[in-house]
Design a protein around this motif. Structure first.
Motif, PDB file in Angstrom:
ATOM      1  N   VAL A 209       0.834  -1.203   0.000  1.00  0.00           N
ATOM      2  CA  VAL A 209       0.000   0.000   0.000  1.00  0.00           C
ATOM      3  C   VAL A 209       0.872   1.258   0.000  1.00  0.00           C
ATOM      4  N   ILE A 210       1.884   1.286   0.843  1.00  0.00           N
ATOM      5  CA  ILE A 210       2.770   2.453   0.898  1.00  0.00           C
ATOM      6  C   ILE A 210       3.426   2.682  -0.454  1.00  0.00           C
ATOM      7  N   ARG A 211       3.998   1.649  -1.039  1.00  0.00           N
ATOM      8  CA  ARG A 211       4.696   1.794  -2.316  1.00  0.00           C
ATOM      9  C   ARG A 211       3.727   2.205  -3.417  1.00  0.00           C
ATOM     10  N   ARG A 212       2.526   1.635  -3.439  1.00  0.00           N
ATOM     11  CA  ARG A 212       1.578   1.940  -4.496  1.00  0.00           C
ATOM     12  C   ARG A 212       1.128   3.402  -4.438  1.00  0.00           C
ATOM     13  N   TYR A 213       0.824   3.900  -3.230  1.00  0.00           N
ATOM     14  CA  TYR A 213       0.390   5.292  -3.139  1.00  0.00           C
ATOM     15  C   TYR A 213       1.521   6.252  -3.486  1.00  0.00           C
ATOM     16  N   ARG A 214       2.757   5.924  -3.110  1.00  0.00           N
ATOM     17  CA  ARG A 214       3.865   6.807  -3.459  1.00  0.00           C
ATOM     18  C   ARG A 214       4.100   6.797  -4.970  1.00  0.00           C
ATOM     19  N   LEU A 215       3.944   5.625  -5.591  1.00  0.00           N
ATOM     20  CA  LEU A 215       4.124   5.551  -7.036  1.00  0.00           C
ATOM     21  C   LEU A 215       2.996   6.294  -7.752  1.00  0.00           C
ATOM     22  N   GLN A 216       1.772   6.154  -7.277  1.00  0.00           N
ATOM     23  CA  GLN A 216       0.672   6.898  -7.889  1.00  0.00           C
ATOM     24  C   GLN A 216       0.902   8.399  -7.791  1.00  0.00           C
ATOM     25  N   GLU A 217       1.490   8.834  -6.692  1.00  0.00           N
ATOM     26  CA  GLU A 217       1.792  10.251  -6.552  1.00  0.00           C
ATOM     27  C   GLU A 217       2.822  10.692  -7.584  1.00  0.00           C
ATOM     28  N   ALA A 218       3.830   9.852  -7.821  1.00  0.00           N
ATOM     29  CA  ALA A 218       4.842  10.174  -8.833  1.00  0.00           C
ATOM     30  C   ALA A 218       4.204  10.274 -10.215  1.00  0.00           C
ATOM     31  N   ALA A 223       2.275  14.107 -14.615  1.00  0.00           N
ATOM     32  CA  ALA A 223       1.273  14.697 -15.502  1.00  0.00           C
ATOM     33  C   ALA A 223       1.176  16.203 -15.334  1.00  0.00           C
ATOM     34  N   GLY A 224       1.736  16.717 -14.229  1.00  0.00           N
ATOM     35  CA  GLY A 224       1.622  18.147 -13.961  1.00  0.00           C
ATOM     36  C   GLY A 224       2.715  19.004 -14.565  1.00  0.00           C
ATOM     37  N   GLY A 225       3.784  18.391 -15.072  1.00  0.00           N
ATOM     38  CA  GLY A 225       4.852  19.189 -15.668  1.00  0.00           C
ATOM     39  C   GLY A 225       6.218  18.620 -15.353  1.00  0.00           C
ATOM     40  N   PRO A 226       7.297  19.310 -15.771  1.00  0.00           N
ATOM     41  CA  PRO A 226       8.667  18.808 -15.564  1.00  0.00           C
ATOM     42  C   PRO A 226       8.968  18.589 -14.084  1.00  0.00           C
ATOM     43  N   LEU A 227       9.763  17.534 -13.809  1.00  0.00           N
ATOM     44  CA  LEU A 227      10.089  17.171 -12.433  1.00  0.00           C
ATOM     45  C   LEU A 227      11.580  16.935 -12.291  1.00  0.00           C
ATOM     46  N   ASP A 228      12.078  17.151 -11.071  1.00  0.00           N
ATOM     47  CA  ASP A 228      13.405  16.684 -10.704  1.00  0.00           C
ATOM     48  C   ASP A 228      13.192  15.309 -10.090  1.00  0.00           C
ATOM     49  N   TRP A 229      13.430  14.255 -10.873  1.00  0.00           N
ATOM     50  CA  TRP A 229      13.095  12.909 -10.431  1.00  0.00           C
ATOM     51  C   TRP A 229      13.945  12.466  -9.252  1.00  0.00           C
ATOM     52  N   ALA A 230      15.160  12.957  -9.156  1.00  0.00           N
ATOM     53  CA  ALA A 230      16.011  12.587  -8.026  1.00  0.00           C
ATOM     54  C   ALA A 230      15.437  13.129  -6.721  1.00  0.00           C
ATOM     55  N   VAL A 231      14.983  14.381  -6.759  1.00  0.00           N
ATOM     56  CA  VAL A 231      14.378  14.986  -5.570  1.00  0.00           C
ATOM     57  C   VAL A 231      13.084  14.269  -5.209  1.00  0.00           C
ATOM     58  N   LEU A 232      12.259  14.000  -6.214  1.00  0.00           N
ATOM     59  CA  LEU A 232      10.993  13.322  -5.958  1.00  0.00           C
ATOM     60  C   LEU A 232      11.226  11.934  -5.378  1.00  0.00           C
ATOM     61  N   ALA A 233      12.225  11.219  -5.885  1.00  0.00           N
ATOM     62  CA  ALA A 233      12.534   9.889  -5.357  1.00  0.00           C
ATOM     63  C   ALA A 233      12.840   9.956  -3.867  1.00  0.00           C
ATOM     64  N   GLY A 234      13.630  10.931  -3.459  1.00  0.00           N
ATOM     65  CA  GLY A 234      13.937  11.084  -2.046  1.00  0.00           C
ATOM     66  C   GLY A 234      12.710  11.430  -1.233  1.00  0.00           C
ATOM     67  N   ASP A 235      11.857  12.316  -1.763  1.00  0.00           N
ATOM     68  CA  ASP A 235      10.646  12.725  -1.051  1.00  0.00           C
ATOM     69  C   ASP A 235       9.697  11.556  -0.827  1.00  0.00           C
ATOM     70  N   LEU A 236       9.679  10.618  -1.783  1.00  0.00           N
ATOM     71  CA  LEU A 236       8.725   9.513  -1.715  1.00  0.00           C
ATOM     72  C   LEU A 236       9.303   8.260  -1.074  1.00  0.00           C
ATOM     73  N   GLY A 237      10.545   8.365  -0.562  1.00  0.00           N
ATOM     74  CA  GLY A 237      11.109   7.263   0.209  1.00  0.00           C
ATOM     75  C   GLY A 237      11.871   6.232  -0.582  1.00  0.00           C
ATOM     76  N   GLU A 247      10.823   0.913 -10.385  1.00  0.00           N
ATOM     77  CA  GLU A 247       9.480   0.572  -9.940  1.00  0.00           C
ATOM     78  C   GLU A 247       8.423   1.217 -10.826  1.00  0.00           C
ATOM     79  N   PHE A 248       8.646   2.469 -11.212  1.00  0.00           N
ATOM     80  CA  PHE A 248       7.727   3.168 -12.109  1.00  0.00           C
ATOM     81  C   PHE A 248       7.593   2.378 -13.408  1.00  0.00           C
ATOM     82  N   THR A 249       8.714   1.980 -13.991  1.00  0.00           N
ATOM     83  CA  THR A 249       8.707   1.273 -15.270  1.00  0.00           C
ATOM     84  C   THR A 249       8.043  -0.094 -15.138  1.00  0.00           C
ATOM     85  N   ALA A 250       8.307  -0.793 -14.033  1.00  0.00           N
ATOM     86  CA  ALA A 250       7.731  -2.120 -13.834  1.00  0.00           C
ATOM     87  C   ALA A 250       6.214  -2.060 -13.730  1.00  0.00           C
ATOM     88  N   VAL A 251       5.682  -1.033 -13.066  1.00  0.00           N
ATOM     89  CA  VAL A 251       4.242  -0.947 -12.848  1.00  0.00           C
ATOM     90  C   VAL A 251       3.527  -0.259 -14.012  1.00  0.00           C
TER      91      VAL A 251
END
Length: 264
Positions: A209-218, A223-237, A247-251
């Motif tokens: 559940v934790i991983r799925r909700y964090r991935l859905q947030e990513a 969809a909202g615009g350009p992202l710093d994926w490294a920063v987002l990865a840290g924010d989402l654990g 994980e994004f690619t697998a799902v």
């Protein structure tokens, strides 16, 4: 108690394309059903060519009524999905769906929800039935039939289901929840008890559940615009950007960069 259905697009890949191809609405059930049901979702379409929609499933059960090109309506139960769900729509059709809250289907079915995980079953095979077609008529007609149907199924009060629902809602809302053992300590529980509770009432474990909700947030942020994926990865654990990308690619079936490019 919420007074309107959520408007986020979590779990829907390329939500803008979906809304260009079909009419998609969410409606709340009658107040007595809201402890169990997240919302009803209604889709109507008239397509000249097939349209494929991809969805990263929530940790929840759906009951789906589907009418296609004037044929007989079908009804099925879709358990929590453990992989990407893809549906191809064509011609003319309607769907009336019920998205239960995580844990919310257990009081109706009264069996371990893990038995449904990753499975889609005709409604009648799980001991629940519809008295007649749900999809014909206006949105109000369809929602009223769903209200009557679910009320008639007489959900049994279940304190453990309510606990599971509250815990999952906390995970969805609080981005700081990243580890099951920390979450268990926060609630004075053991990791093992949470795992049993979630499998029985939600259908998947708390780590999932934790991983799925964090991935859905990513996915939603992409969809909202350009992202710093490294920063987002840290924010989402995630341990690093590469972990998020894997994980994004697998799902989702595509890398974060490829998904972002496809939206543009």
């Amino acid at each position: 108690m919420r007074q309107q259905a959520r408007r986020d697009s979590r779990g829907i890949l390329d939500p803008g394309r979906l809304l260009r191809q079909v009419r998609f609405r969410r409606r709340l059930p009658t107040p007595a059903l809201r402890p169990y049901v997240e919302h009803y979702w209604l889709i109507d379409w008239e397509l000249t060519e097939p349209f494929a929609q991809r969805v990263v499933p929530h940790p929840a059960v759906n009951v789906v009524f589907h009418g296609q090109d004037g044929g007989p309506e079908t009804a099925e139960v879709a358990g929590p999905g453990d992989e990407l769900f893809v549906i191809t729509l064509h011609g003319t059709g309607r769907v009336s769906g019920v998205l239960f809250r995580p844990g919310g289907f257990r009081p109706f079915w009264r069996r371990p929800v893990a038995e449904l995980t990753g499975r889609r079953r005709p409604l009648a095979t799980v001991g629940l039935r519809a008295a007649g077609p749900v999809c014909p008529g206006s949105d109000d007609d369809r929602c009223r039939r769903l209200d009557d149907l679910l009320t008639g199924w007489a959900p049994a009060p279940d304190s453990l289901a309510a606990e599971a629902t509250a815990l999952v809602e906390e995970i969805r809302a609080d981005r700081s929840i990243l580890r099951v053992d920390d979450f268990a300590r926060r609630h004075g529980s053991s990791t093992r008890r949470l795992q049993r509770l979630f499998l029985d009432h939600v259908g998947v474990g708390p780590k999932w559940v934790i991983r799925r909700y964090r991935l859905q947030e990513a996915i939603e942020q992409a969809a909202g615009g350009p992202l710093d994926w490294a920063v987002l990865a840290g924010d989402l654990g995630y341990s690093d950007q590469a972990h998020l990308v894997r994980e994004f690619t697998a799902v989702a079936g595509v890398s974060p960069a490829a998904y972002a490019r496809s939206l543009r």
